[in-house]
Design an enzyme around this catalytic site. Structure first.
Site, PDB file in Angstrom:
ATOM      1  N   ASP A  10       0.854  -1.184   0.000  1.00 37.35           N
ATOM      2  CA  ASP A  10       0.000   0.000   0.000  1.00 37.35           C
ATOM      3  C   ASP A  10       0.890   1.235   0.000  1.00 37.35           C
ATOM      4  O   ASP A  10       1.981   1.229   0.593  1.00 37.35           O
ATOM      5  CB  ASP A  10      -0.913   0.009   1.235  1.00 37.35           C
ATOM      6  CG  ASP A  10      -1.851   1.205   1.235  1.00 37.35           C
ATOM      7  OD1 ASP A  10      -2.874   1.156   0.536  1.00 37.35           O
ATOM      8  OD2 ASP A  10      -1.561   2.207   1.927  1.00 37.35           O
ATOM      9  N   GLU A  12       0.901   5.592   0.587  1.00 34.45           N
ATOM     10  CA  GLU A  12       0.271   6.875   0.887  1.00 34.45           C
ATOM     11  C   GLU A  12       0.880   7.891  -0.071  1.00 34.45           C
ATOM     12  O   GLU A  12       2.095   7.860  -0.335  1.00 34.45           O
ATOM     13  CB  GLU A  12       0.505   7.299   2.332  1.00 34.45           C
ATOM     14  CG  GLU A  12      -0.101   6.358   3.361  1.00 34.45           C
ATOM     15  CD  GLU A  12      -1.596   6.188   3.213  1.00 34.45           C
ATOM     16  OE1 GLU A  12      -2.270   7.169   2.812  1.00 34.45           O
ATOM     17  OE2 GLU A  12      -2.103   5.081   3.475  1.00 34.45           O
ATOM     18  N   HIS A 145      -5.061   4.686   6.603  1.00 37.91           N
ATOM     19  CA  HIS A 145      -4.341   5.741   5.896  1.00 37.91           C
ATOM     20  C   HIS A 145      -2.905   5.874   6.401  1.00 37.91           C
ATOM     21  O   HIS A 145      -2.330   6.954   6.356  1.00 37.91           O
ATOM     22  CB  HIS A 145      -5.088   7.079   5.973  1.00 37.91           C
ATOM     23  CG  HIS A 145      -6.474   6.999   5.412  1.00 37.91           C
ATOM     24  ND1 HIS A 145      -6.721   6.685   4.098  1.00 37.91           N
ATOM     25  CD2 HIS A 145      -7.690   7.158   6.006  1.00 37.91           C
ATOM     26  CE1 HIS A 145      -8.033   6.671   3.901  1.00 37.91           C
ATOM     27  NE2 HIS A 145      -8.626   6.943   5.028  1.00 37.91           N
ATOM     28  N   ASP A 150      -2.465  -0.361   6.549  1.00 34.08           N
ATOM     29  CA  ASP A 150      -3.404  -0.718   5.489  1.00 34.08           C
ATOM     30  C   ASP A 150      -2.968  -1.982   4.763  1.00 34.08           C
ATOM     31  O   ASP A 150      -3.811  -2.805   4.361  1.00 34.08           O
ATOM     32  CB  ASP A 150      -3.533   0.438   4.490  1.00 34.08           C
ATOM     33  CG  ASP A 150      -4.357   1.592   5.036  1.00 34.08           C
ATOM     34  OD1 ASP A 150      -4.909   1.453   6.141  1.00 34.08           O
ATOM     35  OD2 ASP A 150      -4.449   2.636   4.368  1.00 34.08           O
TER      36      ASP A 150
END
Length: 950
Positions: A10, A12, A145, A150
């Protein structure tokens, strides 16, 4: 379970656009044999500073990133971590896009999208957002987040999906793979491996040969009745009147039950209305608990008297509250047991006959459509309702649903094999027939009226909640509409639907050859002739439709000024004198003639097949009749909408960038509602928190067609508004409309910046104009975000639901909302401390329906502004004011920036209609000081002004 190793990752990022925005955090985990065995996590230094929204969302600051490595320095280590492992991510295309942009090339690793996989594995999940799936499946996530957190939740989601897939019947997964054939990607490849895996594990298992994996059980026939006829019983009002009392069952068994005198008063009046067969109108202030006040007597009456009571709402939120919360509570605590049903229109349910047909035409779908259709298969294996509301549509979902939705025109009824074995419409009808209380929405209620009462079971008692919307809902639903998109869909049905053959081609190539020997040769030749004629007519209809809507579009360019006016043009005598009107009328006549000719030939084709006793052919006949009916309806509607002699009708062109519509509505709905709805009923209860204007029901009664002597009551809110709310009106802002729009917008923006600073965020700003909302948004955003305030804008930062969630999560936020935020937004507690109403919410007089009503009032020698525009605006203002105080613990400030409420004579109607009787007025600096002092409970000594009375 598939014993596969994955790396789940994942990112950000600083925004949503790969190649423009940047990665700021990478998180990844390795899965081996169903366990997380390794982790990778790092922050990444971007080239630019972080937007405030990203800092809010992630908790990552510029200081956190200042000493980190760049993405170029980090990527080699990340690539070494993932090596050649299969990848997984939630909404994988987003993350892969950023990875590809950062690498300058795509990866060769296969990637499974857990969002796509979860849509297949858990079709009844209410949402596919990762945080919502975590709650639905109890995956154990605590932080969202942040990339590693995540990734770990996504890894657990992946394992749960694989576990679920492992439990599927072999035939089910084989059918899914048959649909997915030809659509590449990580999920289809994974499912093909699972099919082979299951076949190896169970080589001797009997494979179910079916196209239908259906969880729903068999029906009991159309509108099934209870096995024993139930007789009406005497209605005993006393237990009903005591139900919500201090010592009643609700007080005894409901935790934190709060006795409300107004609720008990309303309950008594509703009971009287039902027993006396009398209409009742109730304005029940916010916090009254009106839902239980009408639901308890309505359910008791329906159960005892064996009389259906229909309850209708305008918003989905209230409908869901009734269905999920209030009705189960009343069912539990009332001694008189009753059955309830949530009733929806046919198009909300999947037609199994159409499903069977679409499964035989999967080659007509592109890969995206195939993936969407595959999710329908697993949904059908679990759903008990067939209701589209359970589905989480992807991009192609709406298009596929249109091909699968039930409709009356194509329904075979008892001739359909599914009628008594799974049909979702029949099941819904059975529930409605067996129920005592029906929950519907205004749209369905009015559809029943418009269809001559063929939608709902027979009823004689009606409760209309959110009744202030009834007039507008009737205006919308009792009119007509045609559009270029509607005609395009119709022509696709006939010619080619995607890659699938259209109806005419199917008749010619599939059905007609099978009729040899069953139809006479002259009948076959007649069908061939009719098909040829229709095939020749279709291009003429297509060109005629283009000409007709092109002329409509050209009319929108020459009329109207101001925001949005170019999108709506009312067809008046002035427009009818336009040089292009004659060409438009001719184009309409040609289009109507061609559509009529097409429908007549389709009717003749259908008649040739009617005597063939075969379900597939019977379905074909219904489909032909359905399309023929659509042709007639569109042609007749086009003629009617251009007919300037039709009474009580306003017609307008409504155009946006996607579609051109020609629409109509009744100018006055009062006589229609009176004659078609209220006159048929024994009793109607109408209620809302906002019905009166200056404490009078007169405008409401006149607008919906109820008699002036109808029993009307006001039930006061339990809230102490004078202690809980402060109403402020700045005196030094320019009057809207007097100065230039830019000057007014600038003044509003400047005051909002100071006001948000004063209340420290927690502010909802209500606009009447999207343009002004956008202008103010871009004006205040830089100043407020410098001070760590988040600015959210309607249609700029997400959907209404998403924005409200973000607003609740972060107190240092100001949310700018347009029309849909004026009601239905429920933000309780400290999350909301200030509501700003930028302008008095008058509807623009250029809206076609508004303009026509004002003209009609003028013909009756009435002041349309006083009798229509002001009452409409007062109701909307009351709704906006009601966003602030939602519980007895709430406290806050309402600031109205439109000083016409003080300077104009009509302003007193607005002030007298609000539930608070005092207000504070002064220049902006004084108002800001008063707001700060009031929220911190400091005494200032400035006087409050009382609202002027008549």
């Amino acid at each position: 379970m598939l014993a596969e190793n994955f790396v789940v990752f994942d990112f950000e990022t600083t925004g949503l656009q790969a190649g423009i925005n940047e990665i700021i955090e990478i998180g990844a985990v390795k899965i081996s044999d169903g366990q997380i065995v390794d982790r990778f996590q790092t922050l990444v230094r971007p080239r630019r500073t972080l937007p405030l929204t990203v800092q809010r969302l992630t908790g990552i600051s510029d200081a956190d990133l200042a000493e980190q490595s760049t993405i170029a320095e980090i990527l080699p280590g990340f690539l070494q971590f993932i090596a050649d492992s299969p990848l997984a991510a939630h909404n994988a295309q987003f993350d892969l896009g950023f990875l590809t942009a950062s690498l300058g090339r795509p990866l060769n690793n296969q990637c499974v999208d857990t969002l796509e996989l979860a849509r297949l594995a858990f079709p009844l999940a209410p949402s596919l957002r990762l945080s919502n799936l975590e709650r639905f499946l109890s995956l154990g996530g605590t932080t969202f987040h942040r990339a590693l957190a995540d990734a770990e939740v996504t890894a657990r989601l992946l394992l749960r999906c694989l576990e679920k897939i492992d439990s599927w019947d072999y035939g089910l997964i084989r059918q899914i793979n048959a649909v997915l054939d030809g659509s590449g990607g990580g999920v289809p490849d994974l499912l093909r491996r699972q099919e082979k895996n299951l076949l190896r594990r169970f080589p001797d298992r009997l494979i179910k040969e079916s196209y239908l994996y259906l969880a729903a059980g068999e029906n009991q026939g159309l509108f099934a009745k209870p096995k024993t006829e139930q007789q009406p019983e005497p209605f005993e009002p006393e237990p009903v009147l005591q139900a919500l009392s201090l010592d009643g069952p609700f007080a005894q068994y409901v935790p934190n039950y709060r006795y409300r005198p107004g609720q008990v008063e309303m309950l008594a009046k509703v009971t009287q209305s039902l027993t006396a067969d009398r209409d009742l109108v109730v304005e029940a202030g916010t916090g009254t608990g009106k839902s239980l006040a009408y639901l308890v007597p309505a359910a008791s009456w329906a159960a005892a008297r064996k009389e259906k009571v229909v309850i209708t709402t305008h918003t989905i939120n209230l409908q869901e509250q009734l269905w999920n919360k209030d009705i189960p509570l009343v069912q539990q605590l009332l001694s008189k047991k009753f059955a309830a049903a949530l009733v929806k229109g046919r198009s909300n349910y999947l037609c199994l006959r159409k499903w069977q047909g679409l499964l035989s035409e999967t080659e007509s779908l592109d890969p995206e459509g195939k993936r969407e259709l595959a999710s329908f298969i697993t949904w059908l294996s679990e759903t008990l309702t067939g209701d589209r509301a359970e589905l989480n549509f992807a991009a192609k979902g709406q298009e596929i649903w249109r091909r699968l939705a039930a409709d009356s025109d194509s329904c075979l009824g008892g001739r359909c094999r599914f009628c008594n074995s799974g049909c979702f419409v029949m099941r819904a009808r059975q529930r409605a027939e067996a129920a005592d209380v029906l929950i519907v929405n205004h749209s369905l209620l009015l559809s029943d009226v418009k269809s001559d009462y063929n939608v709902l079971p027979e009823y004689h008692y009606l409760v209309i909640d959110e009744a202030h919307h009834l007039e507008d809902a009737a205006t919308e639903h009792l009119g007509n509409e045609i559009s270029d998109k509607q005609l395009e869909r119709l022509l696709r049905q006939l010619q080619k639907n995607g890659n699938a053959p259209g109806l005419l081609v199917s008749i010619k190539n599939r059905y007609l050859p099978s009729m040899v020997g069953r139809l006479a040769q002259d009948e076959i030749e007649l069908v061939q002739k009719l098909l040829t004629e229709n095939e020749q007519l279709l291009p003429m209809i297509e060109s005629g439709a283009r000409e007709f809507f092109s002329l409509l579009n050209s009319l929108t360019g020459g009329y109207g000024q101001g925001e949005g006016s170019s999108q709506q043009v009312r067809l008046t005598a002035e427009v009818a004198s336009h040089p292009q009107w004659e060409a438009l009328s001719a184009a309409q006549a040609n289009l109507t003639t061609r559509l009529t000719g097409l429908s007549e030939r389709l009717d003749k084709i259908a008649s040739q097949f009617e005597d063939v006793e075969e379900e597939a052919v019977a379905g074909l006949v219904r489909d032909i009749n359905s399309v023929a009916g659509q042709c007639r309806d569109i042609g007749c509607t086009a003629a009617e909408l251009l007919d300037q002699t039709v009474e009580n009708q306003v017609v307008w062109i409504d155009r946006d960038q996607w579609c051109c519509r020609l629409r109509s509505a009744p100018v006055e709905v009062a006589p229609l509602l009176r004659d078609l709805l209220f006159s048929r009923l024994n009793s109607t209860v109408l209620t809302s928190a906002t019905l009166t204007v200056d404490n009078s029901f007169a405008n409401f009664l006149a607008g919906i067609g109820l008699a002036a002597d109808t029993l009307c009551i006001q039930v006061q809110s339990p809230f102490a508004y004078e202690q809980q709310a402060l109403l402020c009106i700045p005196r030094d802002l320019p009057e809207p409309g007097r100065t230039g729009e830019n000057a007014y917008t600038t003044a509003v923006g400047n005051l909002l910046v100071d006001l948000v600073r004063t209340v420290k965020g927690r502010t909802l700003v209500l606009f009447t104009s999207h343009k002004m909302l956008r202008d103010v948004y871009f004006q205040i955003k830089p100043y407020l975000e410098e001070e760590d305030f988040q600015v959210l804008g309607h249609s700029l930062d997400g959907s209404r639901g998403r924005l409200v969630e973000e607003f609740k999560a972060n107190p240092r936020t100001v949310l700018l909302g347009a029309s849909s935020f004026w009601e239905g937004v429920d933000i309780q507690g400290d999350a909301l401390s200030c509501v700003v109403i930028v302008r008095l919410p008058f509807w623009p007089p250029t809206i076609p329906t508004i303009e026509a009503r004002l003209e009609e009032l003028a013909k009756q020698n009435k002041d349309g502004f006083r009798e229509f525009s002001i009452p409409q605006a007062v109701i909307r203002l009351k709704q906006g004011f009601g966003r602030l105080i939602r519980t007895q613990e709430d406290k806050g400030v309402v600031v109205i920036l439109d000083n016409r409420i003080l300077d104009k004579r009509y302003g007193r109607k607005f002030l007298n209609s609000l539930p608070i009787k005092t207000h504070f007025r002064g220049d902006s600096e004084l108002v800001l000081r008063k707001v700060k002092a009031w929220l911190t409970a400091e005494a200032t000594g400035e006087p409050l002004f009382f609202a002027p009375q008549k």
